[in-house]
Design a protein around this motif. Structure first.
Motif, PDB file in Angstrom:
ATOM      1  N   GLU A  34      -1.137   9.730  11.869  1.00 35.36           N
ATOM      2  CA  GLU A  34      -1.843   9.214  10.702  1.00 35.36           C
ATOM      3  C   GLU A  34      -3.196   8.454  11.174  1.00 35.36           C
ATOM      4  O   GLU A  34      -3.137   8.098  12.224  1.00 35.36           O
ATOM      5  CB  GLU A  34      -0.793   8.122  10.037  1.00 35.36           C
ATOM      6  N   PHE A  35      -4.109   8.701  10.282  1.00 30.88           N
ATOM      7  CA  PHE A  35      -5.488   8.005  10.688  1.00 30.88           C
ATOM      8  C   PHE A  35      -5.755   6.908   9.563  1.00 30.88           C
ATOM      9  O   PHE A  35      -6.000   7.311   8.471  1.00 30.88           O
ATOM     10  CB  PHE A  35      -6.650   8.979  10.588  1.00 30.88           C
ATOM     11  N   VAL A  36      -5.461   5.716  10.027  1.00 32.40           N
ATOM     12  CA  VAL A  36      -5.624   4.241   9.404  1.00 32.40           C
ATOM     13  C   VAL A  36      -6.995   3.865   9.868  1.00 32.40           C
ATOM     14  O   VAL A  36      -7.329   3.423  10.672  1.00 32.40           O
ATOM     15  CB  VAL A  36      -4.441   3.687   9.525  1.00 32.40           C
ATOM     16  N   VAL A  37      -7.791   3.386   8.765  1.00 32.81           N
ATOM     17  CA  VAL A  37      -9.056   2.494   8.862  1.00 32.81           C
ATOM     18  C   VAL A  37      -8.780   1.212   8.275  1.00 32.81           C
ATOM     19  O   VAL A  37      -8.306   1.025   7.149  1.00 32.81           O
ATOM     20  CB  VAL A  37     -10.192   3.281   8.140  1.00 32.81           C
ATOM     21  N   LEU A 189      -5.999   4.150  14.624  1.00 33.01           N
ATOM     22  CA  LEU A 189      -6.200   2.956  13.933  1.00 33.01           C
ATOM     23  C   LEU A 189      -7.673   2.612  14.282  1.00 33.01           C
ATOM     24  O   LEU A 189      -7.849   2.318  15.444  1.00 33.01           O
ATOM     25  CB  LEU A 189      -5.305   1.765  14.422  1.00 33.01           C
ATOM     26  N   MET A 190      -8.414   2.826  13.236  1.00 36.94           N
ATOM     27  CA  MET A 190      -9.910   2.321  13.455  1.00 36.94           C
ATOM     28  C   MET A 190     -10.526   1.188  12.609  1.00 36.94           C
ATOM     29  O   MET A 190      -9.980   0.809  11.592  1.00 36.94           O
ATOM     30  CB  MET A 190     -10.762   3.658  13.254  1.00 36.94           C
ATOM     31  N   VAL A 191     -11.736   0.502  13.188  1.00 36.24           N
ATOM     32  CA  VAL A 191     -12.091  -0.516  12.535  1.00 36.24           C
ATOM     33  C   VAL A 191     -13.557  -0.075  12.206  1.00 36.24           C
ATOM     34  O   VAL A 191     -14.174   0.423  12.826  1.00 36.24           O
ATOM     35  CB  VAL A 191     -12.193  -1.733  13.001  1.00 36.24           C
ATOM     36  N   THR A 192     -14.029  -0.255  10.952  1.00 37.56           N
ATOM     37  CA  THR A 192     -15.423  -0.262  10.501  1.00 37.56           C
ATOM     38  C   THR A 192     -15.832  -0.950   9.385  1.00 37.56           C
ATOM     39  O   THR A 192     -15.026  -1.411   8.625  1.00 37.56           O
ATOM     40  CB  THR A 192     -15.585   1.202  10.074  1.00 37.56           C
ATOM     41  N   HIS A 193     -17.312  -1.236   9.208  1.00 37.41           N
ATOM     42  CA  HIS A 193     -17.961  -2.055   8.232  1.00 37.41           C
ATOM     43  C   HIS A 193     -18.363  -1.042   7.181  1.00 37.41           C
ATOM     44  O   HIS A 193     -18.582  -1.548   5.877  1.00 37.41           O
ATOM     45  CB  HIS A 193     -18.882  -2.866   8.945  1.00 37.41           C
ATOM     46  N   ASP A 194     -18.116   0.238   7.354  1.00 37.37           N
ATOM     47  CA  ASP A 194     -18.854   1.210   6.566  1.00 37.37           C
ATOM     48  C   ASP A 194     -17.818   1.737   5.538  1.00 37.37           C
ATOM     49  O   ASP A 194     -17.005   2.748   5.967  1.00 37.37           O
ATOM     50  CB  ASP A 194     -19.576   2.215   7.517  1.00 37.37           C
ATOM     51  N   ILE A 195     -17.963   1.521   4.271  1.00 38.47           N
ATOM     52  CA  ILE A 195     -16.762   1.861   3.234  1.00 38.47           C
ATOM     53  C   ILE A 195     -16.715   3.492   3.212  1.00 38.47           C
ATOM     54  O   ILE A 195     -15.741   4.003   3.357  1.00 38.47           O
ATOM     55  CB  ILE A 195     -17.046   1.343   2.050  1.00 38.47           C
ATOM     56  N   ALA A 196     -17.961   4.131   3.209  1.00 38.34           N
ATOM     57  CA  ALA A 196     -18.098   5.573   3.140  1.00 38.34           C
ATOM     58  C   ALA A 196     -17.511   6.209   4.307  1.00 38.34           C
ATOM     59  O   ALA A 196     -16.827   7.207   4.316  1.00 38.34           O
ATOM     60  CB  ALA A 196     -19.370   5.998   2.959  1.00 38.34           C
ATOM     61  N   GLU A 197     -17.866   5.618   5.365  1.00 36.08           N
ATOM     62  CA  GLU A 197     -17.237   6.206   6.597  1.00 36.08           C
ATOM     63  C   GLU A 197     -15.764   6.121   6.517  1.00 36.08           C
ATOM     64  O   GLU A 197     -14.857   6.967   7.100  1.00 36.08           O
ATOM     65  CB  GLU A 197     -17.939   5.248   7.939  1.00 36.08           C
ATOM     66  N   ILE A 199     -13.790   5.996   4.010  1.00 35.17           N
ATOM     67  CA  ILE A 199     -13.223   7.006   3.207  1.00 35.17           C
ATOM     68  C   ILE A 199     -13.160   8.384   3.901  1.00 35.17           C
ATOM     69  O   ILE A 199     -12.076   9.233   3.573  1.00 35.17           O
ATOM     70  CB  ILE A 199     -13.857   6.934   1.732  1.00 35.17           C
ATOM     71  N   SER A 200     -14.130   8.752   4.376  1.00 31.47           N
ATOM     72  CA  SER A 200     -14.478  10.122   4.756  1.00 31.47           C
ATOM     73  C   SER A 200     -13.634  10.249   6.142  1.00 31.47           C
ATOM     74  O   SER A 200     -13.243  11.676   6.408  1.00 31.47           O
ATOM     75  CB  SER A 200     -15.829  10.399   5.274  1.00 31.47           C
ATOM     76  N   LEU A 201     -12.975   9.325   6.704  1.00 32.69           N
ATOM     77  CA  LEU A 201     -12.087   9.787   8.119  1.00 32.69           C
ATOM     78  C   LEU A 201     -10.565   9.473   7.559  1.00 32.69           C
ATOM     79  O   LEU A 201     -10.010  10.028   8.090  1.00 32.69           O
ATOM     80  CB  LEU A 201     -12.730   8.588   9.084  1.00 32.69           C
ATOM     81  N   ALA A 202     -10.297   8.355   6.771  1.00 33.19           N
ATOM     82  CA  ALA A 202      -8.951   8.003   6.791  1.00 33.19           C
ATOM     83  C   ALA A 202      -8.035   8.801   5.841  1.00 33.19           C
ATOM     84  O   ALA A 202      -8.184   9.308   4.875  1.00 33.19           O
ATOM     85  CB  ALA A 202      -9.033   6.559   6.267  1.00 33.19           C
ATOM     86  N   LYS A 214      -5.464 -11.489   5.956  1.00 34.24           N
ATOM     87  CA  LYS A 214      -4.372 -11.202   5.359  1.00 34.24           C
ATOM     88  C   LYS A 214      -4.797  -9.872   4.859  1.00 34.24           C
ATOM     89  O   LYS A 214      -5.647  -9.371   4.563  1.00 34.24           O
ATOM     90  CB  LYS A 214      -3.874 -12.052   4.110  1.00 34.24           C
ATOM     91  N   ILE A 215      -3.380  -8.716   4.362  1.00 35.78           N
ATOM     92  CA  ILE A 215      -3.764  -7.457   3.907  1.00 35.78           C
ATOM     93  C   ILE A 215      -3.960  -7.942   2.438  1.00 35.78           C
ATOM     94  O   ILE A 215      -2.894  -8.493   1.959  1.00 35.78           O
ATOM     95  CB  ILE A 215      -2.551  -6.695   4.181  1.00 35.78           C
ATOM     96  N   LYS A 216      -5.095  -7.375   1.848  1.00 36.74           N
ATOM     97  CA  LYS A 216      -5.181  -7.585   0.675  1.00 36.74           C
ATOM     98  C   LYS A 216      -4.956  -6.472  -0.315  1.00 36.74           C
ATOM     99  O   LYS A 216      -4.628  -6.627  -1.674  1.00 36.74           O
ATOM    100  CB  LYS A 216      -6.804  -7.926   0.526  1.00 36.74           C
ATOM    101  N   LYS A 217      -5.175  -5.504   0.298  1.00 34.43           N
ATOM    102  CA  LYS A 217      -4.971  -4.146  -0.629  1.00 34.43           C
ATOM    103  C   LYS A 217      -5.169  -2.790   0.381  1.00 34.43           C
ATOM    104  O   LYS A 217      -5.485  -2.942   1.412  1.00 34.43           O
ATOM    105  CB  LYS A 217      -6.319  -3.692  -1.532  1.00 34.43           C
ATOM    106  N   GLU A 218      -4.308  -1.891  -0.080  1.00 36.56           N
ATOM    107  CA  GLU A 218      -4.091  -0.476   0.614  1.00 36.56           C
ATOM    108  C   GLU A 218      -4.256   0.588  -0.309  1.00 36.56           C
ATOM    109  O   GLU A 218      -4.033   0.577  -1.400  1.00 36.56           O
ATOM    110  CB  GLU A 218      -2.786  -0.484   1.102  1.00 36.56           C
ATOM    111  N   PHE A 219      -5.146   1.647   0.347  1.00 36.26           N
ATOM    112  CA  PHE A 219      -5.539   2.803  -0.561  1.00 36.26           C
ATOM    113  C   PHE A 219      -4.961   3.885   0.329  1.00 36.26           C
ATOM    114  O   PHE A 219      -5.542   4.170   1.245  1.00 36.26           O
ATOM    115  CB  PHE A 219      -7.135   2.763  -0.755  1.00 36.26           C
ATOM    116  N   ASN A 220      -4.109   4.873  -0.257  1.00 40.64           N
ATOM    117  CA  ASN A 220      -3.854   6.107   0.085  1.00 40.64           C
ATOM    118  C   ASN A 220      -5.299   6.982  -0.218  1.00 40.64           C
ATOM    119  O   ASN A 220      -5.343   7.305  -1.313  1.00 40.64           O
ATOM    120  CB  ASN A 220      -2.656   6.825  -0.252  1.00 40.64           C
TER     121      ASN A 220
END
Length: 255
Positions: A34-37, A189-197, A199-202, A214-220
């Motif tokens: 899995e690729f999680v961002v 497991l990747m960290v980024t500030h770029d929302i578009a990036e 979405i394109s990878l994860a 804390k974990i605020k929200k998750e999006f599949n």
């Protein structure tokens, strides 16, 4: 294998006069392949979380598991790719790629053959006698990734690996590196500030709150596009919807 699990991880930094809680009870599961961002506001502790997984710092509480077994450090099954490529300018590309094997004293025939196979497979054969200063920023990042993959880790940690690149190069390199990671079947497991990036990878995006995180929200991330790559993902009709949803979660921090 390559299943990563974080259970109730918290981190508090102490000084003589104060303490700062950075992470608060973080529990995450990343399935094999899995690729999680991770996204979140600056300073919320995203990179701290990667450093804990890599064993560079010890959490105040909580545990990290690989394939349901608590990790003992140092752990050769985790590869860490930093923001900068950290290539040694005085070593050839080949010598940079095999540096980890050299440090571990694992320059065996099988490992050298594996390294040469990756070099050939991902188009670096013509450059292996070059030096880092002779390569573009994008090519240097590819070398940095292959150097990590040569050690055959089960888990890849990526800390904003494209942030030092210009926008056009960033798009092309993220596409290229995504394909390599998926071809090698690595759990990421990747960290980024770029929302578009993100979405394109994860496959999945985890939104962290402001500090203490804390974990605020998750999006599949499910995009109706065939043969998905980071570049083609940006053309998916759902792309802008995911962007707006994630932006709203991040925008709430300023309210």
């Amino acid at each position: 294998m390559g299943k990563l699990t974080l259970c109730n991880v918290s981190m508090t930094y102490h000084t003589l006069h104060t303490e700062t809680k950075t992470l608060d009870d973080i529990s995450i599961k990343v399935d094999e392949g899995e690729f999680v961002v991770l996204v979140g506001p600056s300073g919320c502790g995203k990179s701290t979380l990667l450093s804990i997984i890599a064993g560079l710092i010890t959490p105040t509480s909580g545990s990290v598991y690989l394939d349901n077994k608590i990790i003992s450090y140092p752990c050769n099954k985790i590869g860490y790719m930093f923001q900068k490529d950290t290539l040694f300018e005085w070593r050839s590309i080949y010598k940079n790629i095999t540096l980890g094997l050299e440090i571990r004293r694992e320059l065996t025939k099988d490992n050298i053959d594996f390294a040469n196979n990756l070099i050939e497979k991902y188009g670096l054969s013509s450059f292996k006698n070059y030096y880092p200063s002779q390569l573009s920023g994008g090519m240097r990042q590819r070398v940095a990734l292959i150097r990590t993959l040569v050690l055959n880790p089960e888990i890849l940690l990526l800390d904003e690996p494209f942030s030092a690149l210009d926008y056009h190069t960033r798009l092309l390199v993220s596409d290229e590196i995504y394909k390599i990671i998926k071809a090698e079947g690595k759990t990421t497991l990747m960290v980024t500030h770029d929302i578009a990036e993100a979405i394109s990878l994860a496959d999945r995006i985890i939104v962290l709150s402001s500090r203490p995180a804390k974990i605020k929200k998750e999006f599949n991330i499910n995009l109706s596009i065939e043969n998905r790559t980071p570049l083609t993902s940006r053309n998916a009709p759902e792309f802008k919807d995911y962007f707006n949803l994630i932006w709203k979660e991040l925008d709430k921090y300023d309210k």
